[in-house]
Scaffold this motif. Structure first.
Motif, PDB file in Angstrom:
ATOM      1  N   THR A  11     -97.570  -0.282 -30.764  1.00 42.48           N
ATOM      2  CA  THR A  11     -98.709  -0.575 -31.720  1.00 42.48           C
ATOM      3  C   THR A  11     -99.471   0.945 -31.576  1.00 42.48           C
ATOM      4  N   SER A  12    -100.129   1.335 -32.687  1.00 43.67           N
ATOM      5  CA  SER A  12    -101.143   2.223 -32.650  1.00 43.67           C
ATOM      6  C   SER A  12    -102.070   2.180 -33.889  1.00 43.67           C
ATOM      7  N   ARG A  13    -102.992   2.971 -33.999  1.00 41.68           N
ATOM      8  CA  ARG A  13    -103.866   2.645 -35.043  1.00 41.68           C
ATOM      9  C   ARG A  13    -103.502   2.587 -36.453  1.00 41.68           C
ATOM     10  N   PHE A  14    -102.435   3.645 -36.600  1.00 42.10           N
ATOM     11  CA  PHE A  14    -101.897   3.821 -37.971  1.00 42.10           C
ATOM     12  C   PHE A  14    -100.430   4.084 -37.449  1.00 42.10           C
ATOM     13  N   SER A  16     -97.100   5.669 -38.429  1.00 42.05           N
ATOM     14  CA  SER A  16     -96.933   6.860 -39.654  1.00 42.05           C
ATOM     15  C   SER A  16     -95.546   6.517 -39.907  1.00 42.05           C
ATOM     16  N   TRP A  96     -97.812  -6.286 -35.743  1.00 38.11           N
ATOM     17  CA  TRP A  96     -98.822  -5.335 -36.159  1.00 38.11           C
ATOM     18  C   TRP A  96     -99.816  -5.783 -36.992  1.00 38.11           C
ATOM     19  N   ARG A  97     -99.570  -6.458 -37.900  1.00 37.10           N
ATOM     20  CA  ARG A  97    -100.612  -7.158 -38.771  1.00 37.10           C
ATOM     21  C   ARG A  97    -101.637  -8.248 -37.894  1.00 37.10           C
ATOM     22  N   PHE A 100    -104.670  -6.558 -36.406  1.00 38.94           N
ATOM     23  CA  PHE A 100    -105.973  -5.875 -37.075  1.00 38.94           C
ATOM     24  C   PHE A 100    -107.023  -7.207 -36.755  1.00 38.94           C
ATOM     25  N   CYS A 120    -104.379  -1.898 -34.803  1.00 38.03           N
ATOM     26  CA  CYS A 120    -103.406  -1.554 -35.845  1.00 38.03           C
ATOM     27  C   CYS A 120    -103.876  -1.636 -37.323  1.00 38.03           C
ATOM     28  N   SER A 121    -104.329  -0.682 -38.036  1.00 42.57           N
ATOM     29  CA  SER A 121    -105.176  -1.052 -39.280  1.00 42.57           C
ATOM     30  C   SER A 121    -104.106  -0.323 -40.499  1.00 42.57           C
ATOM     31  N   GLY A 122    -102.786   0.068 -40.186  1.00 41.64           N
ATOM     32  CA  GLY A 122    -101.962   0.203 -41.256  1.00 41.64           C
ATOM     33  C   GLY A 122    -100.441   0.744 -40.833  1.00 41.64           C
ATOM     34  N   ILE A 123     -99.476   0.670 -41.669  1.00 40.90           N
ATOM     35  CA  ILE A 123     -98.165   1.103 -41.588  1.00 40.90           C
ATOM     36  C   ILE A 123     -97.675   1.921 -42.678  1.00 40.90           C
TER      37      ILE A 123
END
Length: 358
Positions: A11-14, A16, A96-97, A100, A120-123
């Protein structure tokens, strides 16, 4: 090649880029591989249509760790590789969802000893579609046939989703091999991607996989009214799973208007140890109308990864609004379809080949 279950640890903030490869639709492969003798996953022609490094090892390794599979004939390879891609991506989306979590909601994970909130704010998914009839990371093949991963993505990124994770309750014995940790507890959560809160009914049911019989739960577990806070994940409950190795848990969120907003079915892991009902049947019926038909799916026991299609000799696939679904008894799934043109709808599911014997 790490187990796909480790996506949770990545998991990460976004995120990529992430994805997994699978074969295109069988129709597409037949167009790309014109020699019938080359239409198997170990042929030279097939190999030239898969540019993923290590693909010969990737399919049997990941499938062998997780579910019973067949790589020949080619139709089975298509189903099993697409099943694998969809399961991998579903696992990643699910976790990941959940991460958030919104303002001031500590995550189960920690970075450098600090409690972070929205981990995690997005993928970014690699990739949507393809440019040739080969095996790739695409969700849609070159002929615009939707793979199971397309439908997984569509459901996973809906505004409101429900998710579940089986939790380790007993580690394996010390210094032993061949034993798996016991996972007899279940976390249930939901994600509300809307900017307003909403009240929904959470319905829980449990089913024995091999017999198809209902596993009773207390009334206070089977139905609950919950408020989903906006723009974040919401932890809903934790429960114990009776006979967890052979029980599926189904969860659904129903709006105040009776509309099903989200659905999830939790299966034991790994699936390769699961014993399916010996006479498992999936029924497919089509209700006809002028503009849009409705496919009605039902099963006499839990069925995993049900994929609908029309016979390959009857032309291109129609447009199913949903596909690659898990079925439980006492429930029918009604799925709109366009472009059917009176053709027959067929279904297959994980280990359907076992009905003919081992």
């Amino acid at each position: 090649m790490s187990p796909y279950q480790e996506y949770k640890a990545y998991t990460s903030r976004f995120v990529s880029e992430f994805g997994f490869e699978s074969a295109p639709n069988l129709r597409t492969l037949h167009k790309g591989i014109t020699d019938p003798k080359e239409r198997h996953w170990q042929s030279l022609t097939f190999d030239a249509h898969d540019k993923g490094p290590g693909h010969e090892r990737r399919y049997p390794m990941y499938a062998g760790e997780n579910f019973r599979f067949r790589l020949n004939p080619l139709a089975d390879f298509v189903y099993c590789s697409q099943f694998l891609q969809a399961e991998v991506m579903s696992y990643a989306y699910n976790h990941w969802r959940r991460e958030f979590r919104g303002q001031g909601k500590p995550s189960a994970r920690l970075y450098s000893g600090q409690a972070n909130f929205s981990q995690c704010s997005g993928i970014l998914v690699w990739q949507l579609n393809d440019i040739w009839p080969g095996t790739s990371w695409a969700l849609v093949d070159v002929d615009l046939n939707h793979k199971p991963s397309f439908y997984i993505t569509k459901r996973a990124l809906a505004p409101i989703v429900v998710g579940m994770e089986r939790v380790v309750t007993l580690p394996p014995p010390y210094i032993t091999t061949g034993y798996r940790p016991s996972k007899s507890a279940l976390d249930i959560w939901a994600v509300n991607g809307l900017t307003t809160s909403c009240d929904v009914e959470l319905y829980i049911s449990a089913w024995d996989i091999e017999s198809g019989s209902n596993v009773p739960f207390p009334e206070e577990t089977r139905k609950n009214t919950v408020t989903l806070k906006p723009n974040q994940s919401n932890e809903l409950m934790k429960l114990d799973i009776p006979n967890a190795a052979q029980t599926v848990i189904a969860a659904s969120l129903i709006s105040d208007k009776g509309e099903q907003l989200a659905r999830w079915v939790s299966w034991p892991e790994p699936l390769k140890f699961v014993r399916f009902k010996s006479d498992l049947e999936v029924s497919v019926a089509v209700e006809k109308s002028n503009d849009e038909n409705m496919v009605v799916l039902k099963a006499n026991a839990p069925a995993k990864g049900v994929v609908m299609s029309v016979p390959i000799e009857e032309g291109d696939e129609p447009d199913f609004s949903d596909n690659f679904v898990d079925l439980i008894p006492d429930e029918e799934l009604r799925i709109p379809v366009k472009g059917l043109k009176g053709r027959k709808v067929e279904a297959r599911w994980l280990c359907d080949w076992e009905k003919d014997g081992y």
